[in-house]
Design an enzyme around this catalytic site. Structure first.
Site, mmCIF file in Angstrom:
data_model
loop_
_atom_site.group_PDB
_atom_site.id
_atom_site.type_symbol
_atom_site.label_atom_id
_atom_site.label_comp_id
_atom_site.label_asym_id
_atom_site.label_seq_id
_atom_site.Cartn_x
_atom_site.Cartn_y
_atom_site.Cartn_z
ATOM 1 N N CYS A 1 -16.348 1.659 0.087
ATOM 2 C CA CYS A 1 -15.166 0.820 0.348
ATOM 3 C C CYS A 1 -14.813 0.790 1.828
ATOM 4 O O CYS A 1 -14.161 -0.145 2.283
ATOM 5 C CB CYS A 1 -13.983 1.332 -0.475
ATOM 6 S SG CYS A 1 -13.639 3.080 -0.222
ATOM 7 N N ARG B 1 -13.564 -8.766 0.652
ATOM 8 C CA ARG B 1 -12.131 -8.481 0.507
ATOM 9 C C ARG B 1 -11.328 -9.748 0.812
ATOM 10 O O ARG B 1 -10.362 -10.072 0.144
ATOM 11 C CB ARG B 1 -11.697 -7.349 1.457
ATOM 12 C CG ARG B 1 -12.329 -5.977 1.205
ATOM 13 C CD ARG B 1 -11.920 -5.395 -0.121
ATOM 14 N NE ARG B 1 -10.479 -5.291 -0.247
ATOM 15 C CZ ARG B 1 -9.738 -4.278 0.234
ATOM 16 N NH1 ARG B 1 -10.320 -3.255 0.816
ATOM 17 N NH2 ARG B 1 -8.425 -4.250 0.072
ATOM 18 N N ARG C 1 0.881 -1.189 0.000
ATOM 19 C CA ARG C 1 0.000 0.000 0.000
ATOM 20 C C ARG C 1 0.902 1.218 0.000
ATOM 21 O O ARG C 1 1.697 1.403 0.919
ATOM 22 C CB ARG C 1 -0.921 0.003 1.213
ATOM 23 C CG ARG C 1 -1.632 1.340 1.393
ATOM 24 C CD ARG C 1 -2.797 1.291 2.351
ATOM 25 N NE ARG C 1 -3.936 0.614 1.751
ATOM 26 C CZ ARG C 1 -5.179 0.677 2.221
ATOM 27 N NH1 ARG C 1 -5.442 1.387 3.302
ATOM 28 N NH2 ARG C 1 -6.155 0.040 1.624
ATOM 29 N N GLN D 1 -9.907 -3.748 -3.989
ATOM 30 C CA GLN D 1 -11.242 -3.297 -3.597
ATOM 31 C C GLN D 1 -12.255 -3.570 -4.706
ATOM 32 O O GLN D 1 -13.347 -4.076 -4.465
ATOM 33 C CB GLN D 1 -11.190 -1.788 -3.287
ATOM 34 C CG GLN D 1 -12.515 -1.206 -2.852
ATOM 35 C CD GLN D 1 -12.947 -1.700 -1.484
ATOM 36 O OE1 GLN D 1 -12.180 -1.655 -0.543
ATOM 37 N NE2 GLN D 1 -14.180 -2.185 -1.372
ATOM 38 N N ASP E 1 -17.174 7.231 -1.647
ATOM 39 C CA ASP E 1 -15.911 7.078 -0.915
ATOM 40 C C ASP E 1 -15.652 8.411 -0.215
ATOM 41 O O ASP E 1 -16.317 9.418 -0.511
ATOM 42 C CB ASP E 1 -14.788 6.725 -1.915
ATOM 43 C CG ASP E 1 -13.428 6.492 -1.251
ATOM 44 O OD1 ASP E 1 -13.378 6.289 -0.018
ATOM 45 O OD2 ASP E 1 -12.408 6.517 -1.976
ATOM 46 N N HIS F 1 -7.115 1.076 -6.713
ATOM 47 C CA HIS F 1 -7.356 0.181 -5.565
ATOM 48 C C HIS F 1 -7.952 -1.115 -6.139
ATOM 49 O O HIS F 1 -9.123 -1.423 -5.932
ATOM 50 C CB HIS F 1 -8.303 0.847 -4.569
ATOM 51 C CG HIS F 1 -8.293 0.222 -3.202
ATOM 52 N ND1 HIS F 1 -7.529 -0.877 -2.882
ATOM 53 C CD2 HIS F 1 -8.969 0.556 -2.063
ATOM 54 C CE1 HIS F 1 -7.729 -1.186 -1.615
ATOM 55 N NE2 HIS F 1 -8.596 -0.336 -1.101
HETATM 56 N N1 CP Z 1 -11.330 -0.249 1.923
HETATM 57 C C1 CP Z 1 -10.059 -0.296 2.385
HETATM 58 O O1 CP Z 1 -9.089 -0.457 1.643
HETATM 59 O O2 CP Z 1 -9.971 -0.192 3.741
HETATM 60 P P1 CP Z 1 -8.630 -0.004 4.569
HETATM 61 O O3 CP Z 1 -8.096 1.359 4.247
HETATM 62 O O4 CP Z 1 -9.032 -0.138 6.009
HETATM 63 O O5 CP Z 1 -7.662 -1.063 4.156
HETATM 64 N N1 NVA Z 2 -9.850 6.871 -1.463
HETATM 65 C C1 NVA Z 2 -9.512 6.399 -0.143
HETATM 66 C C2 NVA Z 2 -9.780 4.930 -0.052
HETATM 67 C C3 NVA Z 2 -9.512 4.306 1.298
HETATM 68 C C4 NVA Z 2 -9.758 2.834 1.304
HETATM 69 C C5 NVA Z 2 -8.056 6.720 0.144
HETATM 70 O O1 NVA Z 2 -7.222 6.579 -0.744
HETATM 71 O O2 NVA Z 2 -7.765 7.144 1.259
#
Ligand code: CP
Ligand code: NVA
Length: 309
Positions: free
Chosen positions: A268, A296, A106, A136, A228, A133
């Protein structure tokens, strides 16, 4: 006994299009089988180790990857903080690939994931970047299919920022034959290159793509309404400006009522109640957000099996 598993053609999942259309469909079928009969896959990754590298916070992605790896017989190690802060990314990658069979990362910048993959012989999975993502979107597609059966012809409306989640969802939905609509404020359009790719995919799948600033138009006939956060991780300095711009795009009772009567609400997570969505929508019987969160686990198990088994 574990059924034979199709291997992915590419070695990494850095962006949604790293899976072919056939692999995407296969993954969704495998994810539902894994969900139904988890014991059949309990040893599928026995002896494999996977590194989880997280530059940003996470609840769902981190824990579902960790659990998924363990539930298919593998093992995981975890680091947080900047990747490549103490030494070049290419050195990090060439350390890791001596120890592990896969890397889940990440990252802030998509370039970080790409650079890791360039130097690592172990496959790299993008667990969220500024652009995508993909994990997701896989769980979201699984959730929509469970809810509606056939995906072709459904209309999925994303209300909010043209961000990483919107990009992955747009590409994935359109490939699966769903009409995709993005309703966003001026100044928060999705990445034009990804939109151009989505248009190309729409021409192939027969699905449609609409990007509009008109919320009512975006919601007309929607089977699923997705939102989101207005401020993604790393954009915190823009919070005040974004709150103002996105205010008319809050998914509340009045807005949601403009979709089809059988529409589902998707997010998400994490959700900021009172900002992009109200508590009443999050808690309503039309909300499938915890199905998405559950999936997930299953979708990522399927992905790991296809990449590493
Ligand atoms: N939806 C998602 O990716 O959640 P987290 O940021 O908690 O991993
Ligand atoms: N768009 C958000 C998604 C979190 C799962 C971010 O990048 O923070």
């Amino acid at each position: 006994m574990t059924p034979a598993i199709l291997k992915t053609s590419g070695s990494d999942l850095l962006r949604d299009l790293d899976l072919t259309d056939d692999e995407l469909i296969y993954l969704l079928d495998l994810a539902s089988d894994v969900k139904r009969t988890p014991a059949n896959y309990a040893n599928a990754l026995a002896g494999k180790s996977i590194a989880l590298l997280f530059e940003k916070p996470s609840l769902r992605t981190r824990l579902t990857f960790d659990l998924a790896i363990k539930q298919v017989g593998g093992d995981s190690v975890f680091t947080d903080g900047p990747i490549g802060g103490r030494e070049p990314l290419k050195d990090v990658a060439r350390n890791l690939d001596r120890w592990v069979n896969g890397i889940v990362a990440r990252v802030f910048s998509q370039d970080t994931a790409e650079e890791l993959a360039r130097w690592s012989s172990a496959p790299v999975i993008n667990a969220l970047s500024d652009l995508y993502h993909p994990c997701q979107a896989l769980a979201d597609a699984q959730t929509i299919r469970e809810r509606f059966g056939e995906m072709k012809g459904l209309k999925l409306t994303f209300i909010g920022d043209g961000n990483n989640v919107a990009h992955s969802l747009m590409i994935t939905a359109i490939r699966l034959g769903m009409d995709f609509v993005l309703g966003c404020p001026q100044g928060y359009l999705p990445n034009p290159e990804i939109v151009a790719q989505a248009e190309g995919l729409a021409a192939l799948s027969g699905a449609s793509l609409l990007i509009t600033h008109d919320v009512a138009k975006a919601l007309e006939g929607a089977h699923a309404v997705y939102t989101d956060v207005w401020t993604s991780m790393g954009q915190e300095r823009e919070t005040a400006r974004r709150k103002k711009a996105f205010h008319p795009f809050q998914v509340n009772d009045e807005l949601f009522a403009q979709a089809r009567p059988d529409a589902v609400f998707m997010h998400c997570l994490p959700a900021r109640r009172g900002e992009e969505v109200t508590d009443s929508i999050m808690e309503s019987e039309r909300s499938v957000v915890f199905d998405q969160a559950e999936n997930r686990l299953h979708a990522q198990k399927a992905l790991l099996l296809m990449m590493l088994a």
